[in-house]
Design a protein around this motif. Structure first.
Motif, PDB file in Angstrom:
ATOM      1  N   GLU A  70       0.833  -1.210   0.000  1.00 48.02           N
ATOM      2  CA  GLU A  70       0.000   0.000   0.000  1.00 48.02           C
ATOM      3  C   GLU A  70       0.867   1.258   0.000  1.00 48.02           C
ATOM      4  O   GLU A  70       0.560   2.237  -0.697  1.00 48.02           O
ATOM      5  N   GLN A  71       1.945   1.240   0.736  1.00 46.71           N
ATOM      6  CA  GLN A  71       2.845   2.396   0.763  1.00 46.71           C
ATOM      7  C   GLN A  71       3.581   2.556  -0.559  1.00 46.71           C
ATOM      8  O   GLN A  71       3.873   3.672  -0.984  1.00 46.71           O
ATOM      9  N   ASN A 114       1.011   4.025  -3.087  1.00 42.83           N
ATOM     10  CA  ASN A 114       0.431   5.309  -2.665  1.00 42.83           C
ATOM     11  C   ASN A 114       1.501   6.122  -1.945  1.00 42.83           C
ATOM     12  O   ASN A 114       1.677   5.978  -0.728  1.00 42.83           O
ATOM     13  N   TYR A 172       1.238   7.574   1.591  1.00 43.34           N
ATOM     14  CA  TYR A 172       1.232   6.739   2.786  1.00 43.34           C
ATOM     15  C   TYR A 172       2.631   6.395   3.281  1.00 43.34           C
ATOM     16  O   TYR A 172       2.779   5.812   4.357  1.00 43.34           O
TER      17      TYR A 172
END
Length: 389
Positions: free
Chosen positions: A19-20, A23, A26
């Motif tokens: 996810e990081q 994105n 994040y």
């Protein structure tokens, strides 16, 4: 012949790290991946979140209290599977002996690859560099002459770690490790070892094999060997078996029976066997089928689709009992009874949904623990109490 070199590669905080990676907003922020319901649990926590005491499998409500400013995201199974396939392809570029253990970790045997890629440490650095540059995530790699040492080494310097436990360092390099770091040592075994005055691997190694076998049975031999850094060095060739359409099991009764309690016990046994087969194959099933054959050889079948795909016996068994009750035997005897599970899917595809519910996660952990006991000690070592009647 080259000395055996086994790697254990484990992607750091996989779901949260992905996810990081996709994105940028994040990055360097605490990230929690998991459901938002009252019974949801943390599926993954970034290392930024772990500084606040958050960890995987913790109730999400508790995690949010510990780290209220964390970014909370639902699981994105499709994205994680894509990243996992890419990671495995990188591993396979260096050896065909790649054995995935889960969606984010694998064992690799890089013995004899020096002529192609250089020394083992260089291979590990190349793998780490490629995964970082191609995917924007980090992987910790441990190395040793067997799987045990490789696993211990990969956990040593997380995240983004790289450690090789060499033969000349053994066994003393393990001396200060807590015994709970040894694979397979849970809370119960660790508690029993504490009663014996054992808290570290070095202290464990001071106990005789006879004492360990007296206290822990067959597991005592494993404890004795593990404290000395001895373990299995086998790694299987990477394979992706084709998805099966269904798994099923049926039995013809020794005598025709209309005893519902006895039929329920048979369904329980079959549900347990089917669930174990599903877990072994890395599959989940969504539809349960019941097959009944009467003494006149008339055969009927019924099916029901469960709310969630499953690889545990409980939902399979309860679905089968529900179908039997709805069928209504009306006192008729049964000659044959069977269960099938169909509408199968890859476990890594749906485990993300399953682990959003704490009760399902706990059932899965319990069944996995039972699988390990059966694998070690054989069929019959553990069973449901109802089957003993």
């Amino acid at each position: 012949m080259s000395a055996r070199v086994i790697m254990h590669a484990d992607v750091d905080a996989f779901f949260a790290s992905v996810e990081q990676a996709v994105n940028p907003a994040y990055r360097n922020k605490p990230v929690l991946v998991g459901g938002s319901g009252d019974r949801s649990v943390v599926m993954a926590a970034s290392y930024e979140a772990r500084r606040f005491g958050v960890h995987s499998a913790m109730p999400m409500s508790q995690a949010r209290r510990l780290c209220p400013h964390a970014v909370h995201l639902p699981a994105n199974g499709k994205l994680y599977r894509r990243y996992s396939r890419h990671v495995m392809r990188v591993f396979l570029d260096y050896t065909p002996l790649v054995e995935p253990i889960s969606i984010d970790e694998a064992y690799l045997d890089v013995t004899g690859t020096e002529r192609l890629f250089g020394p083992p440490l260089e291979v590990a650095r190349m793998i780490k560099q490629r995964i970082s540059s191609e995917l924007g995530i980090t992987v910790s790699i441990g190395m040793g002459r067997n799987r045990l040492l490789a696993k211990l080494a990969s956990d040593w310097d997380k995240p983004d770690g790289l450690r090789w436990i060499r033969d000349e360092q053994l066994p003393h390099v393990l001396d200060e490790l807590p015994v709970k770091r040894l694979p397979g040592i849970g809370q119960v075994a660790a508690g029993k070892l504490r009663e014996l005055g054992v808290r570290t691997v070095g202290q464990l190694r001071s106990l005789s094999s006879s004492l360990l076998e007296q206290q822990f049975g067959k597991s005592g031999a494993y404890l004795y060997s593990a404290s000395r850094g001895e373990g299995n060095d086998g790694v299987s060739f990477y394979s992706q078996p084709p998805l099966r359409k269904q798994v099923s099991e049926e039995t013809t009764l020794a005598e025709d029976s209309a005893d519902l309690s006895a039929l329920h016990t048979l369904l329980l046994e079959m549900a347990d066997n089917l669930a174990r087969r599903l877990r072994k194959q890395g599959m989940l099933g969504r539809t349960v089928m019941l097959k009944i054959r009467f003494p006149d050889f008339k055969t009927v079948s019924r099916s029901v689709t469960m709310l969630q795909p499953a690889d545990t016996w409980q939902p399979i068994y309860h679905s089968a009992v529900e179908l039997l009750d709805k069928l209504g035997l009306g006192g008729r005897s049964v000659r044959l009874i069977g269960i099938g599970v169909t509408n199968l899917s890859d476990q890594t595809a749906d485990q993300l949904i399953l682990f959003g519910d704490e009760s399902v996660a706990q059932a899965g952990k319990l069944d996995t623990a039972c699988d390990e006991l059966i694998l070690r000690y054989g069929d019959g070592v553990i069973t449901q109490a109802r089957r003993l009647r």
